[in-house]
Scaffold this motif. Sequence first.
Motif, PDB file in Angstrom:
ATOM      1  N   ILE A  33      -6.870  10.002 -11.531  1.00 48.63           N
ATOM      2  CA  ILE A  33      -5.639  10.689 -11.130  1.00 48.63           C
ATOM      3  C   ILE A  33      -4.442  10.111 -11.860  1.00 48.63           C
ATOM      4  CG2 ILE A  33      -4.125  11.186  -9.175  1.00 48.63           C
ATOM      5  CD1 ILE A  33      -6.592  11.132  -7.400  1.00 48.63           C
ATOM      6  N   ALA A  34      -4.429   8.746 -12.036  1.00 51.17           N
ATOM      7  CA  ALA A  34      -3.313   8.122 -12.757  1.00 51.17           C
ATOM      8  C   ALA A  34      -3.305   8.539 -14.218  1.00 51.17           C
ATOM      9  CB  ALA A  34      -3.401   6.598 -12.627  1.00 51.17           C
ATOM     10  N   GLU A  35      -4.510   8.625 -14.865  1.00 45.50           N
ATOM     11  CA  GLU A  35      -4.559   9.049 -16.256  1.00 45.50           C
ATOM     12  C   GLU A  35      -4.067  10.484 -16.418  1.00 45.50           C
ATOM     13  OE1 GLU A  35      -8.487   8.482 -17.596  1.00 45.50           O
ATOM     14  OE2 GLU A  35      -8.409   6.284 -17.550  1.00 45.50           O
ATOM     15  N   ASN A  36      -4.430  11.353 -15.500  1.00 46.16           N
ATOM     16  CA  ASN A  36      -3.955  12.732 -15.588  1.00 46.16           C
ATOM     17  C   ASN A  36      -2.437  12.811 -15.466  1.00 46.16           C
ATOM     18  OD1 ASN A  36      -6.596  13.651 -15.809  1.00 46.16           O
ATOM     19  ND2 ASN A  36      -6.823  13.930 -13.591  1.00 46.16           N
ATOM     20  N   LEU A  37      -1.880  11.956 -14.620  1.00 48.51           N
ATOM     21  CA  LEU A  37      -0.427  11.951 -14.501  1.00 48.51           C
ATOM     22  C   LEU A  37       0.234  11.457 -15.777  1.00 48.51           C
ATOM     23  CD1 LEU A  37       0.045  10.586 -10.856  1.00 48.51           C
ATOM     24  CD2 LEU A  37       0.360  12.917 -11.666  1.00 48.51           C
ATOM     25  N   PRO A  48       7.597  14.660 -22.558  1.00 44.35           N
ATOM     26  CA  PRO A  48       8.408  13.440 -22.420  1.00 44.35           C
ATOM     27  C   PRO A  48       9.865  13.738 -22.116  1.00 44.35           C
ATOM     28  CG  PRO A  48       7.934  13.872 -24.724  1.00 44.35           C
ATOM     29  CD  PRO A  48       7.143  14.867 -23.947  1.00 44.35           C
ATOM     30  N   ASN A  49      10.372  14.781 -22.729  1.00 42.89           N
ATOM     31  CA  ASN A  49      11.785  15.083 -22.508  1.00 42.89           C
ATOM     32  C   ASN A  49      12.061  15.476 -21.057  1.00 42.89           C
ATOM     33  OD1 ASN A  49      12.127  14.592 -25.189  1.00 42.89           O
ATOM     34  ND2 ASN A  49      12.072  16.748 -25.797  1.00 42.89           N
ATOM     35  N   GLN A  50      11.125  16.220 -20.479  1.00 42.59           N
ATOM     36  CA  GLN A  50      11.314  16.650 -19.102  1.00 42.59           C
ATOM     37  C   GLN A  50      11.282  15.464 -18.142  1.00 42.59           C
ATOM     38  OE1 GLN A  50       8.523  19.576 -17.849  1.00 42.59           O
ATOM     39  NE2 GLN A  50       9.406  19.803 -15.784  1.00 42.59           N
TER      40      GLN A  50
END
Length: 547
Positions: free
Chosen positions: A382-386, A394-396
């Motif tokens: 789950i952390a990798e998907n986030l 990245p900008n968002q």
Amino acid sequence: MTVTYTARVANARFCGFSKLLLAWKGSIYKVLYKEFLAFFAMYAAISITYRFFLLDDQKRYFEKLAIYCNHYASLIPMSFVLGFYVTLVVNRWWSQYTCIPLPDRLMCVLSGGLQGGDERGRLLRRTMMRYASLSALLILRSVSTAVFKRFPTMDHVVEAGFMTREERKKFESLQSPYNKYWMPCVWFTNLAALARCEGRIKDDNTLKLLLEELNAFRGNCSMLFHYDMISVPLVYTQVVTLAVYSFFFVCLIGRQFLDPTQGYPGHDLDLYIPIFTLLQFFFYTGWLKVAEQLINPFGEDDDDFETNWLIDRNFQVSMMAVDEMYADLPVLERDRYWNDSNPRPPYTAATLFVLRKPSFQGSTFDMAIPKEEMHFQPLEDIAENLEESRSRHPNQALLTRLLSAAPSPTSLMGGALRRTSAQLQRLAHSPSPNPDSSSSTDDDNTENGGSVASGLGQDTQSTICSCGGLIVSPPVLGFEEDEDREGQTDKEEAKNWQRLTEKEKRDEKEEQEKKGEPSKMKSSDTQPALPILPPPFRPKDSAIYTD
């Protein structure tokens, strides 16, 4: 007696309400037939006069008047005014029924709270319950015409057994211009206090519970009195009545069938009987009759409350509860499900279909989920998907963090206003201008690459005057400290912003290297990473005053 038809509409079926249309007692036909016949008779009289008694010139004038009335009759807001009024009356009608004093809760507390199987205990319980029934009778006698016709004087109340002659003397000895329905409730509280002193009411909690139930009972009596005193505003009733009757008075002329040979728009047929106008009269006037019947439910209409029946029922039930049923218990014995851990009452043949229905477990009990979506996912995945979602946008993510950490516009404006006020105070308290110092100050500002305006942010402020000199003002304590802190905060925010931007770009570069794609960043090795968005603008602490 109130018209009850609940059993006839217990099950919904084809034309379920059609059988109710033939009932006469409590029906709209019984309430409205006189007004309906009067309206139809007046319409027929006007129609006959128009057709057979008017001259041609008079007919033409009447036809113009009929068209005019029919055109402007729609301006009367019938549906809105009448619908809101009937809704108000129906809500008031049901609220009055819920305020009728019922002795059921009071008699249960009295039967269980006041102990004593002797004649003294029985006398206390019966007398206290009779006082409660007397209070309800007095208030119903004040608001209901049916009850007043049954008990027109206090002699009838004494003769009916609700009050003794000594109690009547005590009741009439209290001189008061107001309704004295509350006096039996005071007698009730005095007897309750006496029973507590005698020990027949065991503790104060029982006495408190008994008095609370009595106060609720007395509160319902008071609400009935206030409902009788405070009616629906008379102006509202007048407006609704005038709207309905004036509308149909105009319809008597405006809805007449005119001569088709004259070619008036909408008057191609001559049917003699205005079917839809009569239906409209039936519905709207019937609606008004509903409000007229429900606005005072303590009268003698077919659907008014059966107050005399309530008095009989409440008095008999309350006396039985506190006297005959006191300490009268059946023999305790085991029930038929004593040894059954899952008791289930039987069903008749007419209700066997209930057993075929499954028991309701919840709206999501039968929801189906695919098997591949039912496995728990490790927290590392789950952390990798986030992280992947953040690296793709990245900008968002950066913009979201900046917006959450950025100072509010109110604080920025507040700082600017504080600095401006400080400058105005320094100008107001500044000494006379010194021409010699102005040239040296200008040279210093030019050598430092700054401007005269930028020098206002230093410890010694200088401002160009309209006469050409500089006004040198001493430093103002307190404001410089705020300005230094705000400057440091802005610098720290810019540094944090730049570090976050560099970190995002490094993450993006590492991601591209993992995928085997060449990096397309050309100037990132030689130049430091610039922020995608510029730092927030900070107004300089300076001001130039010229003519």
